[in-house]
Design an enzyme around this catalytic site. Sequence first.
Site, PDB file in Angstrom:
ATOM      1  N   SER A 143     -59.108  13.602 -75.003  1.00 16.16           N
ATOM      2  CA  SER A 143     -58.413  14.248 -76.121  1.00 16.16           C
ATOM      3  C   SER A 143     -58.648  15.747 -75.992  1.00 16.16           C
ATOM      4  O   SER A 143     -59.612  16.178 -75.331  1.00 16.16           O
ATOM      5  CB  SER A 143     -59.024  13.746 -77.434  1.00 16.16           C
ATOM      6  OG  SER A 143     -58.656  14.583 -78.520  1.00 16.16           O
ATOM      7  N   TYR A 156     -65.851  11.490 -83.466  1.00 12.81           N
ATOM      8  CA  TYR A 156     -64.733  11.492 -82.505  1.00 12.81           C
ATOM      9  C   TYR A 156     -64.936  12.592 -81.458  1.00 12.81           C
ATOM     10  O   TYR A 156     -64.792  12.354 -80.252  1.00 12.81           O
ATOM     11  CB  TYR A 156     -63.426  11.704 -83.274  1.00 12.81           C
ATOM     12  CG  TYR A 156     -62.160  11.536 -82.465  1.00 12.81           C
ATOM     13  CD1 TYR A 156     -61.557  10.286 -82.317  1.00 12.81           C
ATOM     14  CD2 TYR A 156     -61.546  12.629 -81.864  1.00 12.81           C
ATOM     15  CE1 TYR A 156     -60.387  10.132 -81.589  1.00 12.81           C
ATOM     16  CE2 TYR A 156     -60.373  12.491 -81.130  1.00 12.81           C
ATOM     17  CZ  TYR A 156     -59.795  11.242 -80.994  1.00 12.81           C
ATOM     18  OH  TYR A 156     -58.627  11.102 -80.277  1.00 12.81           O
TER      19      TYR A 156
HETATM   20  P1  NAD Z   1     -53.333   3.673 -81.789  1.00  8.57           P
HETATM   21  O1  NAD Z   1     -54.028   3.433 -83.067  1.00  8.57           O
HETATM   22  O2  NAD Z   1     -51.843   3.573 -81.715  1.00  8.57           O
HETATM   23  O3  NAD Z   1     -53.917   2.752 -80.644  1.00  8.57           O
HETATM   24  C1  NAD Z   1     -55.274   2.432 -80.545  1.00  8.57           C
HETATM   25  C2  NAD Z   1     -55.422   1.151 -79.773  1.00  8.57           C
HETATM   26  O4  NAD Z   1     -56.803   0.812 -79.704  1.00  8.57           O
HETATM   27  C3  NAD Z   1     -54.714  -0.027 -80.445  1.00  8.57           C
HETATM   28  O5  NAD Z   1     -54.155  -0.881 -79.476  1.00  8.57           O
HETATM   29  C4  NAD Z   1     -55.869  -0.733 -81.153  1.00  8.57           C
HETATM   30  O6  NAD Z   1     -55.634  -2.112 -81.388  1.00  8.57           O
HETATM   31  C5  NAD Z   1     -56.964  -0.525 -80.129  1.00  8.57           C
HETATM   32  N1  NAD Z   1     -58.291  -0.739 -80.706  1.00  8.57           N
HETATM   33  C6  NAD Z   1     -58.872  -0.144 -81.776  1.00  8.57           C
HETATM   34  N2  NAD Z   1     -60.078  -0.685 -82.025  1.00  8.57           N
HETATM   35  C7  NAD Z   1     -60.275  -1.634 -81.057  1.00  8.57           C
HETATM   36  C8  NAD Z   1     -61.322  -2.547 -80.765  1.00  8.57           C
HETATM   37  N3  NAD Z   1     -62.437  -2.628 -81.510  1.00  8.57           N
HETATM   38  N4  NAD Z   1     -61.171  -3.382 -79.702  1.00  8.57           N
HETATM   39  C9  NAD Z   1     -60.042  -3.357 -78.949  1.00  8.57           C
HETATM   40  N5  NAD Z   1     -59.017  -2.520 -79.192  1.00  8.57           N
HETATM   41  C10 NAD Z   1     -59.138  -1.670 -80.225  1.00  8.57           C
HETATM   42  O7  NAD Z   1     -53.809   5.135 -81.345  1.00  8.57           O
HETATM   43  P2  NAD Z   1     -53.392   6.104 -80.140  1.00  8.57           P
HETATM   44  O8  NAD Z   1     -53.092   7.414 -80.764  1.00  8.57           O
HETATM   45  O9  NAD Z   1     -52.425   5.491 -79.225  1.00  8.57           O
HETATM   46  O10 NAD Z   1     -54.808   6.252 -79.430  1.00  8.57           O
HETATM   47  C11 NAD Z   1     -55.075   5.824 -78.127  1.00  8.57           C
HETATM   48  C12 NAD Z   1     -56.117   6.726 -77.505  1.00  8.57           C
HETATM   49  O11 NAD Z   1     -55.581   8.049 -77.429  1.00  8.57           O
HETATM   50  C13 NAD Z   1     -57.415   6.846 -78.296  1.00  8.57           C
HETATM   51  O12 NAD Z   1     -58.515   6.867 -77.424  1.00  8.57           O
HETATM   52  C14 NAD Z   1     -57.277   8.179 -78.994  1.00  8.57           C
HETATM   53  O13 NAD Z   1     -58.509   8.748 -79.303  1.00  8.57           O
HETATM   54  C15 NAD Z   1     -56.524   8.957 -77.929  1.00  8.57           C
HETATM   55  N6  NAD Z   1     -55.838  10.163 -78.410  1.00  8.57           N
HETATM   56  C16 NAD Z   1     -54.869  10.074 -79.353  1.00  8.57           C
HETATM   57  C17 NAD Z   1     -54.241  11.241 -79.773  1.00  8.57           C
HETATM   58  C18 NAD Z   1     -53.167  11.220 -80.810  1.00  8.57           C
HETATM   59  O14 NAD Z   1     -52.822  12.300 -81.299  1.00  8.57           O
HETATM   60  N7  NAD Z   1     -52.608  10.087 -81.154  1.00  8.57           N
HETATM   61  C19 NAD Z   1     -54.618  12.460 -79.243  1.00  8.57           C
HETATM   62  C20 NAD Z   1     -55.624  12.499 -78.282  1.00  8.57           C
HETATM   63  C21 NAD Z   1     -56.226  11.334 -77.868  1.00  8.57           C
END
Ligand code: NAD
Length: 261
Positions: A143, A156
């Site tokens: 991130s 985080y």
């Molecule tokens: P999201 O909520 O759409 O997806 C998260 C995924 O993780 C889902 O499939 C959820 O079911 C799974 N998950 C959560 N807890 C879990 C557990 N205990 N066991 C198994 N699976 C689990 O969110 P996203 O935005 O797609 O995030 C994905 C990654 O991207 C994360 O690591 C997040 O930190 C990172 N990220 C997101 C952003 C953003 O702006 N959305 C920015 C930077 C980094």
Amino acid sequence: MTLKSKNAVVTGSTSGIGLAIARALAKEGANVVINGLGDEGEIEKTRAAIESEFGVRALYHPANMLKSDEIADMIHHAERSLGSVDVLVNNAGIQFVSPVEEFPVEKWDQIIAINLSSAFHAIRAAVPGMKARKWGRIINTASAHSLVASPFKSAYVAAKHGIAGLTKTVALEVATHGITVNCISPGYVWTPLVEKQIPDTMKARNMSKEQVINDVLLEAQPTKQFVTVEQVAALAVFLCSDAASQMSGANLSMDGGWTAK
Ligand code: NAD
């Protein structure tokens, strides 16, 4: 298709960035194991759609990223069912927003476990097979918060800085084995994870929803636009290609210029 006959495991791929990465890898011909939480029927639809749209095998493994034994089982199940794990994408993540002195201890523990330790457990289980086959691609979703901080996101930001360090360390360890290890650092991507943190940020900063979107989220990004899940997925596909075979230990920003500031 660049990934025909390769097999990939993508954690946290029932929604958002992980799902886009799983679909993009499948589009390139990889069989995929998807993982994550959610409604059983919806997950089955997601899995079946990958198989029918891209003509690959798609499996679902329900490993909870809080549990080291389930994570190892996911990797070994993929190796048994598909023959190998060539691409590992550690992507599962959650967020919680609170001032540090009120930060619930169990939320801290969950975020460190899901956003950081789960990647260690999956890498630990997948590396022996990758070494034996002399090829592997490990991609961690970090991130912008692996490089800079924002207030109220102590767990985080700590976990994401940790994943950047884990990426570099493992990259050095496996460098002569045909395995690359990189992390992708998106800025704000419009996914359920971002949408869900808006109410708590409204509370923590005493702001309206529009203020949070424009003055907190997009304020960070000089382009004033959200990153899309497809853009992140395209970078993951590139990292799996031969063109990227000399990229390892890198932390690749895709954040609209956020961390240039
Ligand atoms: P999201 O909520 O759409 O997806 C998260 C995924 O993780 C889902 O499939 C959820 O079911 C799974 N998950 C959560 N807890 C879990 C557990 N205990 N066991 C198994 N699976 C689990 O969110 P996203 O935005 O797609 O995030 C994905 C990654 O991207 C994360 O690591 C997040 O930190 C990172 N990220 C997101 C952003 C953003 O702006 N959305 C920015 C930077 C980094």
